[in-house]
Each structure stands twice: as C-alpha cells, then as structure tokens.
Motif scaffolding. Structure first.
Motif, PDB file in Angstrom:
ATOM      1  N   GLY A 330      28.452  33.350  35.523  1.00 24.24           N
ATOM      2  CA  GLY A 330      27.532  33.435  36.526  1.00 24.24           C
ATOM      3  C   GLY A 330      28.328  34.000  37.993  1.00 24.24           C
ATOM      4  N   TRP A 331      29.430  34.363  37.852  1.00 24.60           N
ATOM      5  CA  TRP A 331      30.201  34.721  39.156  1.00 24.60           C
ATOM      6  C   TRP A 331      30.773  35.954  38.814  1.00 24.60           C
ATOM      7  N   PRO A 332      31.074  36.907  39.805  1.00 21.94           N
ATOM      8  CA  PRO A 332      31.708  38.240  39.770  1.00 21.94           C
ATOM      9  C   PRO A 332      33.279  37.851  39.909  1.00 21.94           C
ATOM     10  N   ARG A 333      34.140  38.588  39.009  1.00 24.08           N
ATOM     11  CA  ARG A 333      35.435  38.414  38.800  1.00 24.08           C
ATOM     12  C   ARG A 333      36.209  39.900  38.430  1.00 24.08           C
ATOM     13  N   THR A 334      36.964  40.213  39.385  1.00 22.43           N
ATOM     14  CA  THR A 334      37.599  41.440  39.212  1.00 22.43           C
ATOM     15  C   THR A 334      38.767  41.397  38.005  1.00 22.43           C
ATOM     16  N   ARG A 335      38.309  42.171  36.895  1.00 20.00           N
ATOM     17  CA  ARG A 335      39.019  42.237  35.893  1.00 20.00           C
ATOM     18  C   ARG A 335      39.250  41.016  35.032  1.00 20.00           C
ATOM     19  N   ALA A 336      38.342  40.230  34.952  1.00 16.66           N
ATOM     20  CA  ALA A 336      38.533  38.666  34.589  1.00 16.66           C
ATOM     21  C   ALA A 336      39.349  38.071  35.336  1.00 16.66           C
ATOM     22  N   GLY A 337      39.613  38.315  36.533  1.00 17.87           N
ATOM     23  CA  GLY A 337      40.587  37.272  37.366  1.00 17.87           C
ATOM     24  C   GLY A 337      41.854  38.169  37.615  1.00 17.87           C
ATOM     25  N   LEU A 338      42.262  39.232  36.832  1.00 14.31           N
ATOM     26  CA  LEU A 338      43.520  39.768  37.175  1.00 14.31           C
ATOM     27  C   LEU A 338      43.880  40.572  38.258  1.00 14.31           C
ATOM     28  N   GLY A 339      42.678  40.730  38.926  1.00 11.17           N
ATOM     29  CA  GLY A 339      42.755  41.336  40.388  1.00 11.17           C
ATOM     30  C   GLY A 339      43.067  42.835  40.311  1.00 11.17           C
ATOM     31  N   PRO A 340      43.658  43.426  41.284  1.00  4.13           N
ATOM     32  CA  PRO A 340      43.781  45.021  41.545  1.00  4.13           C
ATOM     33  C   PRO A 340      44.647  45.585  40.335  1.00  4.13           C
TER      34      PRO A 340
END
Length: 728
Positions: A330-340
C-alpha cells in the motif's frame, strides 16, 4: 450488446524490455532541469517543465523551461514558458519562477508556479501564480494576480508560499497544495476553473519538514508526498521524498506507522532516498503512469561528482531523472526501495500494441470512423454504436487507456467478460457476476476531453475517469473478482465517444516485495558500558561531563557543534571491526520535548574522517520538529576549503531511539555508510547512504551536542551500548 466479428490472433507482445533509459534523462539538452513536472499532451508527446535555473553552465536564468519526448530517450528543448513580455505583471523585477505544476482540465492546459517576489510588498514575499494555454507549449497567459497571495508570518516577514501541486479529487473539487519549511504545507480548495482559491486552507504538514508536495489518488487513498531537508547543498545534499495517506484530500495524512505529518515527532514513509551510488538529493518530484499501468517518479537529483552548475559555488546542478514506482503493502517505493538508478533501466511504456497508432487510432479499429480532430490532438477515432480492435488482445492482465470525448453511454469490453461503462453520471465495472460503481461529480463536463483507463490486473478490475492521468480522479470503480482469468479477445467498445491517444498494453508485472536491507548477524565487538571506557575507545576534544555509570554512558549535551567553523564539540570513538562490511548499533535516550524551539539539541552516531569530513546520524530538534537527521559535511570547494553541510531524514524520532549504520565498500572502493532507525528496536526503517572517500579509514563513534537555544541544565543523552555486528 451486439457482438462484433472475432479479430485475428493475439499479436501484441509485452512492452519491449530492450527499450532503455539512463539517468539523467535530460542530459542531451540540459545540465540542470530542476523541480520537474510532466504531462502527456493530446498530441501523444510527453511534456516536461522545470524551474528557472540556467540550463547549462554559465547560461542565463530562464523563465521556466519546457521540453518534450515520445520515448523518454530522445528529448527536444522547447524554450521558456514566459518571456519578459508575458511573465506575470505582478511579479517584482528580478523575481524567480520556480516549481511549475502542469495540469489539463476544462479544455486547456493549466500551470501553477512559484513567484518568489511580488510587487505587493517590499522584499521576498513568495506567492503562487497560475497561467493557462491552449497547447502544452503555450502561449501561456498568466492571470492578473496570484492564485495564493503572499502570507504574512506575523513578524514582518512572509511564510514560504511555494511549490504548488494540484489535485482533482473524487468529490469533484480542485485542491491546491503549497508551502514549505517556513510555515508548513497547506491545501486550499480552488474555484472550478482552477484560477482562484476559495474557502479556508488546511495545514497538512508541520513546518520545518516538507516542501515540493505532490498528491495522487490510489485504491481509495489520497497519498501526499513531500520532499524533506535541503534541496541544494551541492555534494552534501540529502533531499528525499516521504509519504503519508488519508481518505480525505485535506488529510490528516498518516505514514505507514500511523504518525501524522503534522506531528512534532514527524515521520513519513520513504518514497525515494539516496543509495550510495552517484546520485544524491533525489526529490521535488511528479508522478506519471505509462501505457502498461506502471507508475514512475520524475524528479531531480545531484551527481555528487559534479554537483555545481557554475563555479565557484554556483547553482546546484540538478538534472531530471526517472525511475519505476512499486506499490508495496500500500505504499509507493522507488524500485522497491533501491532508490535512484545509475545504469540503463526499462523506459516507460509508450504507444500501443495491436497495431494501433495511438495518435491516429481509427486505423487499428473495425467499426470506427476517422475524424480530423483538431490542431492540438490530430486525427481521432469516432465510435458510434460498436467498434473493436482489428487484432486480439492477449489474455491475462490488460490496460486500455484513451483520451475520450464522451457522447452518451460508453462501454469498454475486455475478453468478452469485463465491461466498464461510463453512463448516467457514474462509472460501473461488471465482471464475474459482480458489479461496482462510483459516481461522477454532479458538474462533470462530458463536453471536454478527459482520460479513461480500464485495467485488469490479476483478479482486480478498475475503471477510472480523470483529468489527465496524473493521479487525479473524478470517479474510479474497482472490483475484486476471485478466479478471474481474462481471455484473449479483441477489445470492444459500445456506445458513443471520440477517442484519441488510445493504447492497449499488457499490464506491467507488479513488484510486491521490498529490496533486501542490511541485517545483523554475529556480534563482533562493542561495549555495554558495564565498566569504565577501555582502550578500544578514544576521544577528540574529551568532554569530562560524559560519564559511565549504572551500565550507561550519560553525556549532557555540549553547547557546541561540528558544522562550518564551529568545530568545538567532543567526539567519542570506538575501534571498528576489520573487513568490508559490518553494522554498528546504539540505543539512545534523549528527551527533546515537543512543539518548542530547541535548536539544535542532538545526539547519536558519527562517522568521522576529520572536522570537515563526517556523516552524523542523530535525534535532533529542528525548530518545532523532532527529526532523525543523517547529515554530511565535506569540503565543497577544495580551492578555498569552504565546507557545505546537508542532511537526509530517516524514520521518525522518539525519546528512546535505536540507530544503526551499515558499512560497506562500493565497486570504486569508497566507504558507504547507510543509516537506519527504530522506535522499538525490532522494526527498522533504512534510509539514505553517505559515501566517504576511498583509501581512508573513517572512525565511528558517539556525539552529544547542539549549539542550542534552550534548556538549563542541558538535556542528557544516555547511551545503553555501542555494538558492532556482522552484516548479513
């Protein structure tokens, strides 16, 4: 419903993974393209807009910039939004124009933006402006006054009325979010035409924490996202994006831990933060959804190797980047938490399958007429009665999206078993003998172009009508159908509508699991403070007030600091384990109160090369907020030794806080330190990484200082232990 003839066999492949994009995506025409927003125009191009920094080194400041792309790989620069002749007459000479937010409704493009100084008051009095245009490139006509006027702070100055972001909500109203660190972020209702604020604003974040807001609607929630800490500290920039959600566009917005974004001990669920590669300070973002239903975050960031646009200490070099957003729990994560991302990644899916030219869709349909359309959108498909794709769409998950000019009732049929209908003031989906409906606003304008998307993702069916596919919503009907298996079949339409920008694509495979985070293994070393400090400890500027007693290290905060030239604080270091990876952990008790100003009381862990090169993880009072700050100081200009300090935020603060720093080396041999925090010692929030130079061995230890306004006697930081674990 009359059935049409069966189409040919399915000939649509999944989105081509060979189509790649590499950050920064604006490198072909700009060194900096900050505070970006983006929209798909009626002509099928994606248009991006940016703040008024110079595009290249030593270049002139612009009046906000425009560029466009068809595939996110090749870009065309289109000039500035305003000229000196067309900029708002109420902007003071020399004012800057920041943070454009682009939208489309009511048959025109609408842009909100910051004006840093107006003619209404002496000195900087930021306000929010608005301009409209018939096309994505203009000509832009500004209104004769701000949509949100400058706001007095009651002390002779002005609050930070900056960084606008619009949302059209399911109640049919338009809301504008604006504000920043000085005064917090507020939301106000706008008039239906979007040009005037009405009613009483609602503050949705505490001051001193967030700016650069953006709000999207998903699965019944409004997700507020804001950027935190400093955007523009060159190589020490730690900008990051955090989220909270609410059932109402006015909030209150709570993070994953249930903490309100208005709480003094503020938190926020991480959307994107730096990961130890070359990109730092990712933030001030926008969202888009591609033709495969995949969300993407568009944002700016800084290459820590080339942080400045000009020298010395010129404008921060902040190009535009793009990465995939995964919705996990239910939460937006960039690349599953990997970041840029730093290397090539799959580009957003654009265009259509099934042999459809999305900008001239009639040729790919049976039973549709071809209309010349208008100069903006080009030719369209006219559906009156029934039409279908010439080719069959594949079975399984599928997304159909189009700009639509609705006539009467209009239905989209997928696999002969899923029907989504816009009719009678509502949106309805029917599948597997189940039905769900959502009402359109009473004043919904069918005479204007709107966006319609119908999607089957696994066993979930949804249909949404909105302005321009930017996370806004007029109505969305959603239905869970256990056992649903969509069959291969032509996509069919029944009813009356004019259709443009039509895309039919398999839905992108969702990522549902977060990327791995550091985990502790075997205990390697440490001290539980059961006796006096041993030989494994060492001081820089020893503080005699720090004492070990009763199994704890108690350290009254020094009225001292480490930032800039104020290098007068004591630091206590412990020997670190051998090897290229380990995790350091401490447990800190520090009561910083709430809601009062205690700048800048803090304590925590520090990674240290010298007084001008360190990373500091602490529980800290920043004006009226209590934050977990992971700061970085380093020499920004070797020519004269000037330093810069910036910080990232990680998790929420509490009077008792557990902290971890995970150490590793990257491929270049640099020292990478990633920080995590916990309020219970069990559930950890991992955040930003700072990188210290290769070929050196930084120290790690504890600190307790602040150069603070406030308490007498000084608050006492109490550490239960400092331990080092194997990193798993």
């Amino acid at each position: 419903m009359a059935a049409l003839a069966a189409g040919t066999t399915a000939a649509t492949a999944a989105p081509d993974p060979a189509v790649k994009t590499t950050n920064p995506i604006t490198s072909s025409f700009a060194d900096t393209f900050a505070d970006p927003s983006i929209i798909q125009g009626r002509d099928g191009y994606w248009y991006a807009y940016a703040t008024s920094d110079p595009l290249v080194a030593n270049g002139p400041f612009g009046l906000m910039h425009m560029a466009r792309t068809k595939d996110f790989g090749s870009w065309e620069y289109l000039g500035t939004v305003f000229t000196d002749a067309t900029k708002p007459a109420w902007a003071a000479p020399g004012s800057f124009f920041w943070a454009p937010d682009i939208r489309y409704f009511g048959g025109r493009y609408v842009m909100y933006f910051t004006v840093t100084d107006t003619t209404a008051n002496a000195g900087g009095d930021p306000a929010i402006g608005v301009a409209t245009a018939p096309t994505p490139t203009g000509p832009w006509t500004a209104t004769d006054g701000p949509v949100v006027a400058p706001r007095s702070d009651g002390n002779g100055g002005f609050l930070g009325t900056i960084d606008p972001a619009l949302l059209t909500a399911a109640d049919g109203k338009r809301y504008l979010y604006y504000g920043g660190f000085n005064g917090g972020i507020s939301v106000t209702e706008l008039s239906p035409d979007g040009l005037h604020s009405v009613g009483t604003p609602t503050q949705v974040t505490i001051g001193d924490r967030y700016e650069g807001s953006y709000v999207v609607y998903r699965d019944g929630w409004y997700y507020f996202m804001g950027s935190s800490m400093n955007c523009c500290a060159g190589p020490s920039t730690g900008y990051s994006v955090f989220a909270g959600r609410s059932r109402s566009p006015r909030g209150p917005f709570l993070d994953k831990d249930g903490v309100a974004l208005t709480d003094s001990h503020v938190g926020g669920t991480t959307v994107i933060t730096q990961n130890g590669n070359k990109w730092i300070g990712p933030g001030h973002h926008a969202f888009i959804t591609d033709a495969a239903g995949q969300d993407h975050i568009v944002y700016h960031a800084i290459d820590r190797g080339t942080p400045w646009l000009t020298n010395p200490l010129g404008v921060n070099r902040r190009p535009m980047l793009i990465d995939r957003i995964d919705w996990i729990d239910g939460w937006p994560r960039t690349r599953a938490g990997l970041g840029p991302s730093e290397g090539p990644v799959p580009a957003p899916t654009t265009g259509s399958g099934l042999g459809i030219d999305s900008t001239d869709p009639a040729g790919g349909l049976v039973g549709a007429g071809r209309q010349p359309g208008d100069a903006l959108g080009g030719p369209t498909a006219s559906i009156s009665g029934a039409a279908q794709t010439r080719q069959s769409a594949p079975g399984g998950s599928l997304r159909v999206e189009a700009d639509v000019l609705l006539g009467g009732s209009f239905s989209t049929v997928l696999g002969n078993e899923v029907v989504a209908t816009v009719s009678g003031g509502k949106v309805t989906v029917v599948a597997g003998h189940r039905t769900a409906s959502a009402a359109l606003p009473a004043d919904f304008d069918r005479s204007q172009w709107n966006k319609l998307s119908v999607q089957v993702s696994g066993t979930t069916v949804s249909a949404r009508v909105n302005d321009a596919g930017l996370g806004d919503v007029y109505a969305e009907a959603q239905l869970a159908v256990p056992g649903l298996k969509l069959r291969a079949a032509p996509v069919r339409w029944l009813g009356s509508a004019e259709v443009d920008n039509l895309t039919v694509r398999p839905v992108a495979e969702p990522v549902r699991r977060m990327a791995d985070v550091p985990r502790t293994g075997e205990l390697l070393a440490g001290d539980d403070f059961s006796s006096d400090l041993g030989d494994e400890w060492s001081w820089v500027r020893q503080d005699a007030n720090a004492v070990v007693a009763d199994g704890k290290l108690s350290w009254p905060l020094e009225n001292a600091d480490m930032v800039g030239s104020g290098n007068n604080a004591g630091l206590l270091f412990h020997q670190t384990p051998a090897g290229n990876s380990w995790i350091a952990e401490t447990k800190l008790h520090l009561d910083l109160g709430a809601d009062d100003v205690r700048n800048y009381q803090q304590a925590g862990m520090i990674v240290y090369l010298n007084d001008d090169d360190f990373a500091r993880l602490g529980s800290v009072s920043i004006w009226k907020t209590r934050q977990t700050e992971y700061g970085r100081e380093l020499v920004a200009r070797p020519s004269d030794g000037a330093t810069t300090y910036g910080a990232a935020a990680i998790g929420r603060s509490a009077s008792t806080l557990w902290m971890r720093i995970a150490y590793s080396k990257n491929a270049a041999g640099e020292n990478v330190y990633r920080a995590g925090t916990s309020v219970d010692g069990k559930n950890w929030t991992w955040g930003a990484s700072w990188v210290l130079p290769a070929g050196q061995t930084p120290k790690l230890g504890l600190y307790a200082h602040g150069e603070f306004t406030g308490a007498n006697p000084a608050p006492v930081a109490t550490f239960d232990y400092l331990r080092f674990y194997e990193s798993k």
